[in-house]
Scaffold this motif. Structure first.
Motif, PDB file in Angstrom:
ATOM      1  N   ARG A  78       0.816  -0.765   0.293  1.00 21.17           N
ATOM      2  CA  ARG A  78       0.220  -0.258  -0.271  1.00 21.17           C
ATOM      3  C   ARG A  78       0.157   1.142  -0.146  1.00 21.17           C
ATOM      4  N   GLY A  79       0.569   1.855  -0.369  1.00 22.47           N
ATOM      5  CA  GLY A  79       0.408   3.277  -0.612  1.00 22.47           C
ATOM      6  C   GLY A  79       2.017   3.650  -0.960  1.00 22.47           C
ATOM      7  N   LEU A  80       3.678   4.497  -0.147  1.00 25.51           N
ATOM      8  CA  LEU A  80       4.229   4.206  -0.822  1.00 25.51           C
ATOM      9  C   LEU A  80       5.175   3.020  -0.932  1.00 25.51           C
ATOM     10  N   SER A  81       4.889   2.000   0.089  1.00 25.99           N
ATOM     11  CA  SER A  81       5.908   1.024   0.627  1.00 25.99           C
ATOM     12  C   SER A  81       5.954  -0.173  -1.023  1.00 25.99           C
ATOM     13  N   ASP A  82       6.675  -0.713  -0.802  1.00 24.02           N
ATOM     14  CA  ASP A  82       6.706  -1.858  -1.675  1.00 24.02           C
ATOM     15  C   ASP A  82       5.942  -3.006  -2.313  1.00 24.02           C
ATOM     16  N   TRP A  83       5.809  -3.752  -2.775  1.00 19.59           N
ATOM     17  CA  TRP A  83       4.371  -4.521  -3.379  1.00 19.59           C
ATOM     18  C   TRP A  83       5.105  -5.931  -3.205  1.00 19.59           C
ATOM     19  N   LEU A  84       4.896  -7.096  -2.560  1.00 20.27           N
ATOM     20  CA  LEU A  84       5.434  -7.990  -2.108  1.00 20.27           C
ATOM     21  C   LEU A  84       5.551  -8.700  -3.903  1.00 20.27           C
ATOM     22  N   GLY A  85       6.381  -9.801  -3.961  1.00 24.28           N
ATOM     23  CA  GLY A  85       6.512 -10.831  -5.306  1.00 24.28           C
ATOM     24  C   GLY A  85       5.602 -11.597  -4.768  1.00 24.28           C
ATOM     25  N   ASP A  86       4.982 -12.201  -2.991  1.00 24.93           N
ATOM     26  CA  ASP A  86       4.556 -13.221  -3.987  1.00 24.93           C
ATOM     27  C   ASP A  86       3.048 -13.126  -2.820  1.00 24.93           C
ATOM     28  N   ALA A  87       2.313 -13.115  -3.568  1.00 29.34           N
ATOM     29  CA  ALA A  87       1.231 -12.147  -3.297  1.00 29.34           C
ATOM     30  C   ALA A  87       0.153 -13.502  -2.222  1.00 29.34           C
ATOM     31  N   ASN A  88       0.862 -14.146  -1.607  1.00 32.29           N
ATOM     32  CA  ASN A  88       0.578 -14.786  -0.582  1.00 32.29           C
ATOM     33  C   ASN A  88       0.758 -14.520   0.774  1.00 32.29           C
ATOM     34  N   ARG A  89       1.610 -13.492   0.514  1.00 31.38           N
ATOM     35  CA  ARG A  89       2.558 -12.927   2.072  1.00 31.38           C
ATOM     36  C   ARG A  89       1.895 -11.766   2.224  1.00 31.38           C
ATOM     37  N   TYR A  90       1.256 -11.513   1.840  1.00 32.42           N
ATOM     38  CA  TYR A  90      -0.541 -10.713   1.904  1.00 32.42           C
ATOM     39  C   TYR A  90      -0.770 -11.152   3.500  1.00 32.42           C
ATOM     40  N   ILE A  91      -0.818 -10.753   4.722  1.00 24.87           N
ATOM     41  CA  ILE A  91      -1.393 -11.944   5.628  1.00 24.87           C
ATOM     42  C   ILE A  91      -0.712 -11.345   6.803  1.00 24.87           C
ATOM     43  N   ARG A 208      -3.048   2.883  -5.881  1.00 26.61           N
ATOM     44  CA  ARG A 208      -1.785   2.640  -5.757  1.00 26.61           C
ATOM     45  C   ARG A 208      -1.560   1.342  -5.050  1.00 26.61           C
ATOM     46  N   TYR A 209      -2.350   0.680  -4.164  1.00 23.56           N
ATOM     47  CA  TYR A 209      -2.322  -0.267  -3.508  1.00 23.56           C
ATOM     48  C   TYR A 209      -1.934  -1.214  -4.248  1.00 23.56           C
ATOM     49  N   ASP A 210      -1.727  -2.434  -4.127  1.00 22.61           N
ATOM     50  CA  ASP A 210      -1.631  -3.773  -5.096  1.00 22.61           C
ATOM     51  C   ASP A 210      -2.860  -4.531  -5.206  1.00 22.61           C
ATOM     52  N   PRO A 211      -2.823  -4.844  -6.434  1.00 25.60           N
ATOM     53  CA  PRO A 211      -4.767  -5.348  -6.344  1.00 25.60           C
ATOM     54  C   PRO A 211      -4.383  -6.901  -5.667  1.00 25.60           C
ATOM     55  N   ALA A 212      -3.022  -7.183  -5.472  1.00 26.36           N
ATOM     56  CA  ALA A 212      -2.659  -8.898  -5.111  1.00 26.36           C
ATOM     57  C   ALA A 212      -2.904  -9.371  -3.367  1.00 26.36           C
ATOM     58  N   ILE A 213      -3.367  -7.989  -3.425  1.00 27.25           N
ATOM     59  CA  ILE A 213      -3.137  -8.041  -1.205  1.00 27.25           C
ATOM     60  C   ILE A 213      -4.655  -8.372  -1.239  1.00 27.25           C
ATOM     61  N   ALA A 214      -6.193  -9.025  -2.570  1.00 23.32           N
ATOM     62  CA  ALA A 214      -7.400  -9.129  -2.057  1.00 23.32           C
ATOM     63  C   ALA A 214      -7.427 -10.881  -2.080  1.00 23.32           C
ATOM     64  N   GLN A 215      -6.369 -11.609  -2.836  1.00 23.72           N
ATOM     65  CA  GLN A 215      -6.201 -12.835  -3.097  1.00 23.72           C
ATOM     66  C   GLN A 215      -6.031 -13.986  -1.792  1.00 23.72           C
ATOM     67  N   PRO A 216      -4.859 -13.443  -0.503  1.00 21.03           N
ATOM     68  CA  PRO A 216      -5.492 -14.031   0.745  1.00 21.03           C
ATOM     69  C   PRO A 216      -6.930 -13.651   1.168  1.00 21.03           C
ATOM     70  N   PHE A 217      -6.938 -12.629   1.027  1.00 14.58           N
ATOM     71  CA  PHE A 217      -8.346 -12.469   1.765  1.00 14.58           C
ATOM     72  C   PHE A 217      -9.843 -12.955   0.774  1.00 14.58           C
ATOM     73  N   ALA A 218      -9.617 -12.911   0.196  1.00 14.97           N
ATOM     74  CA  ALA A 218     -10.517 -13.848  -0.826  1.00 14.97           C
ATOM     75  C   ALA A 218     -10.744 -15.411  -0.355  1.00 14.97           C
ATOM     76  N   ALA A 219      -9.544 -16.070  -0.031  1.00 14.37           N
ATOM     77  CA  ALA A 219      -9.111 -16.986   0.005  1.00 14.37           C
ATOM     78  C   ALA A 219      -9.563 -17.708   1.143  1.00 14.37           C
ATOM     79  N   VAL A 220     -10.189 -16.911   2.096  1.00  9.28           N
ATOM     80  CA  VAL A 220     -10.170 -17.048   3.339  1.00  9.28           C
ATOM     81  C   VAL A 220     -10.982 -18.332   3.200  1.00  9.28           C
ATOM     82  N   ASN A 221     -11.324 -19.472   4.032  1.00 10.04           N
ATOM     83  CA  ASN A 221     -12.814 -20.299   3.889  1.00 10.04           C
ATOM     84  C   ASN A 221     -12.921 -19.878   5.062  1.00 10.04           C
ATOM     85  N   PRO A 222     -14.508 -20.849   5.993  1.00 14.24           N
ATOM     86  CA  PRO A 222     -14.894 -20.164   7.132  1.00 14.24           C
ATOM     87  C   PRO A 222     -14.334 -21.846   7.836  1.00 14.24           C
TER      88      PRO A 222
END
Length: 304
Positions: A78-91, A208-222
């Motif tokens: 987000r913001g001025l920070s770098d994006w991660l190469g592995d979206a699964n680390r947005y946790i 600005r934020y990396d759209p990939a931040i949604a991947q771990p968020f969307a993958a959460v199961n009950p």
């Protein structure tokens, strides 16, 4: 303007800084703005929500910079920070690791923490760990239990690749996603939403934020969600220091029942409900900032 006023404005003006952090796949830079005296060992860390930035806290930081060195990071991606190469680390575990690195950079033994939404989750997790550096924790409209309807609402918009013809259109769209912030003026929406946007090579504007931040968020199961909630309750119950839970009176994410349970189950927890807001109070107006100041500092006076 007097020389004293000029000196005070310079003293409390924000400075843009960066710290290098690590993940299992490499290194990344996390940006943060810093307010107040850089030699001050009394530090307040302010951490934003899922798609927001540290600039959400400019007014809080300016109001508390007479007492604190206020540090407002842009969480990685987000913001001025770098994006991660592995979206699964947005946790949260990665975010906690980054914050521990930031606190080490600040060279202090303890910090106070103001966390809105995701920033509150990070704060609760870190504060509940043994030997945590967090002394006081303000949790803004978040708890161990999150209402499912709010999660569905967030999933509907986070990570979408959108383009806007002007910065004004982008700012207005971001405002439409956050009615729970309260009754903000057009200037206030611009103040907190413009830093979320960037101009692209084709002249359009987008987040600005990396759209990939949604991947771990969307993958959460009950089942995983229930396990994470149980762990977060255990961490929350272990927090030894004072905690203030701020809830938007119309919040769809933090229910009144969950807020009451946090007060009951925590060691030193109090709560406040902010009328005219939902998820999450913006803490831009003087009354809301005074709530934070009373909790962290113990007086009603706002910094001039």
């Amino acid at each position: 303007m007097t020389q004293t006023t000029l000196t005070s404005a310079k003293k409390f003006a924000p400075v843009q800084r960066y710290v290098q952090c690590a993940s299992p796949t490499g290194l990344h830079r996390m940006a943060y703005t810093e307010w107040g005296d850089p030699a001050n060992k009394r530090v307040l860390v302010c951490v934003h929500g899922l798609t927001r930035s540290g600039r959400d806290f400019d007014r809080v930081a300016a109001a508390l910079a007479d007492v604190y060195r206020v540090v407002c990071p842009d969480v990685v991606g987000r913001g001025l920070s770098d994006w991660l190469g592995d979206a699964n680390r947005y946790i949260v575990p990665q975010y906690v690791t980054d914050m521990v690195t930031l606190i080490a950079r600040l060279d202090v033994e303890s910090v106070d923490w103001f966390g809105t939404s995701m920033g509150g989750l990070i704060g609760m997790t870190l504060a509940g760990l043994p030997e945590s550096p967090i002394r006081k924790l303000l949790v803004n409209d978040i708890g161990p239990h999150i209402e499912p309807g709010a999660l569905d609402r967030i999933r509907d918009y986070v990570g979408k690749s959108l383009s806007f013809g002007t910065l004004g259109e982008a700012v207005d769209y971001a405002a439409s996603l956050a009615p729970g912030f309260g009754r903000l003026s057009a200037d206030e929406w611009h103040e907190i939403n413009a830093p979320l946007m960037c101009e692209r090579e084709d002249g359009t504007w987008g987040f600005r934020y990396d759209p990939a931040i949604a991947q771990p968020f969307a993958a959460v199961n009950p089942d995983a969600g229930l396990g994470a909630e149980a762990l977060l309750w255990r961490l929350f119950e272990a927090i030894p220091g004072p905690v203030l839970v701020a809830r938007g009176a119309e919040s769809d994410l933090l229910s009144a029942q969950t807020a009451a349970s946090m007060v009951e189950r925590g060691k030193a927890v109090s709560s406040v409900e902010i009328e005219g807001t939902g998820h999450a109070p913006a803490f831009l107006d003087a009354e809301q900032i005074a709530i934070a100041r009373r909790f962290f500092v113990g007086d009603d006076a706002l910094a001039s």
